[in-house]
Design a protein around this motif. Structure first.
Motif, mmCIF file in Angstrom:
data_model
loop_
_atom_site.group_PDB
_atom_site.id
_atom_site.type_symbol
_atom_site.label_atom_id
_atom_site.label_comp_id
_atom_site.label_asym_id
_atom_site.label_seq_id
_atom_site.Cartn_x
_atom_site.Cartn_y
_atom_site.Cartn_z
ATOM 1 N N ALA A 1 0.840 -1.199 0.000
ATOM 2 C CA ALA A 1 0.000 0.000 0.000
ATOM 3 C C ALA A 1 0.870 1.243 0.000
ATOM 4 O O ALA A 1 1.913 1.286 0.652
ATOM 5 N N LEU A 2 0.434 2.238 -0.732
ATOM 6 C CA LEU A 2 1.050 3.561 -0.744
ATOM 7 C C LEU A 2 -0.008 4.522 -0.210
ATOM 8 O O LEU A 2 -1.027 4.740 -0.853
ATOM 9 N N LEU B 1 -5.724 3.867 8.906
ATOM 10 C CA LEU B 1 -5.834 3.202 7.606
ATOM 11 C C LEU B 1 -4.800 2.092 7.488
ATOM 12 O O LEU B 1 -5.107 0.983 7.038
ATOM 13 N N ASN B 2 -3.573 2.367 7.911
ATOM 14 C CA ASN B 2 -2.520 1.363 7.860
ATOM 15 C C ASN B 2 -2.883 0.157 8.728
ATOM 16 O O ASN B 2 -2.676 -0.990 8.323
ATOM 17 N N GLN B 3 -3.437 0.397 9.906
ATOM 18 C CA GLN B 3 -3.856 -0.712 10.774
ATOM 19 C C GLN B 3 -4.948 -1.541 10.103
ATOM 20 O O GLN B 3 -4.936 -2.771 10.172
ATOM 21 N N GLN B 4 -5.888 -0.854 9.469
ATOM 22 C CA GLN B 4 -6.967 -1.545 8.752
ATOM 23 C C GLN B 4 -6.394 -2.392 7.616
ATOM 24 O O GLN B 4 -6.822 -3.531 7.405
ATOM 25 N N GLY C 1 -4.553 -7.943 5.486
ATOM 26 C CA GLY C 1 -3.469 -8.738 4.925
ATOM 27 C C GLY C 1 -2.398 -7.973 4.183
ATOM 28 O O GLY C 1 -1.492 -8.571 3.612
ATOM 29 N N ILE C 2 -2.458 -6.644 4.181
ATOM 30 C CA ILE C 2 -1.427 -5.827 3.537
ATOM 31 C C ILE C 2 -0.396 -5.456 4.600
ATOM 32 O O ILE C 2 -0.639 -4.600 5.446
ATOM 33 N N ASN C 3 0.757 -6.106 4.572
ATOM 34 C CA ASN C 3 1.754 -5.899 5.630
ATOM 35 C C ASN C 3 2.859 -4.928 5.257
ATOM 36 O O ASN C 3 3.661 -4.562 6.106
ATOM 37 N N LYS C 4 2.924 -4.512 4.015
ATOM 38 C CA LYS C 4 3.929 -3.535 3.588
ATOM 39 C C LYS C 4 3.221 -2.265 3.157
ATOM 40 O O LYS C 4 2.515 -2.244 2.151
ATOM 41 N N GLY D 1 5.310 2.959 9.124
ATOM 42 C CA GLY D 1 5.722 2.600 7.773
ATOM 43 C C GLY D 1 6.773 3.572 7.302
ATOM 44 O O GLY D 1 7.030 4.588 7.942
ATOM 45 N N ALA D 2 7.356 3.278 6.202
ATOM 46 C CA ALA D 2 8.423 4.119 5.660
ATOM 47 C C ALA D 2 7.836 5.313 4.896
ATOM 48 O O ALA D 2 6.902 5.155 4.129
ATOM 49 N N ILE D 3 8.400 6.499 5.156
ATOM 50 C CA ILE D 3 8.048 7.681 4.368
ATOM 51 C C ILE D 3 8.980 7.686 3.162
ATOM 52 O O ILE D 3 10.191 7.784 3.319
#
Length: 93
Positions: A31-32, A48-51, A56-59, A89-91
């Protein structure tokens, strides 16, 4: 099928959570997340990242939009260190 033809496939879904997020997450492997350098927006991006992780999106990667150095220097928006601490997550941009 499409991943056999294309190296990258970008799906643009509307902000927030719901059916469109579930649909995109069902076929995505990364995800971006585009957000702004604002406390409330960073919290929303983290939710959103937690959701996405639950789906199943871990990156996940983040892009900070509308970033202005003059507002950071004036103390009107949080600095990159604070925003980075809030996001899991990475910026990348």
């Amino acid at each position: 099928y499409l991943n056999a033809v294309f190296v990258y496939i970008i799906l643009d879904c509307p902000p927030g959570v719901g059916d469109s997020l579930n649909l995109c997450a069902a076929i995505a492997d990364k995800a971006l997340i585009v957000t702004v350098a604002d406390i409330a927006a960073a919290r929303d991006a983290d939710v959103l990242n937690q959701q996405l992780r639950e789906l199943g999106i871990n990156k996940s990667y983040y892009v900070l939009n509308k970033l202005r150095a003059d507002l950071i220097e004036a103390g009107l928006t949080p600095n990159l260190e604070l925003i980075s601490e809030m996001l899991n997550g990475a910026i990348i941009g």
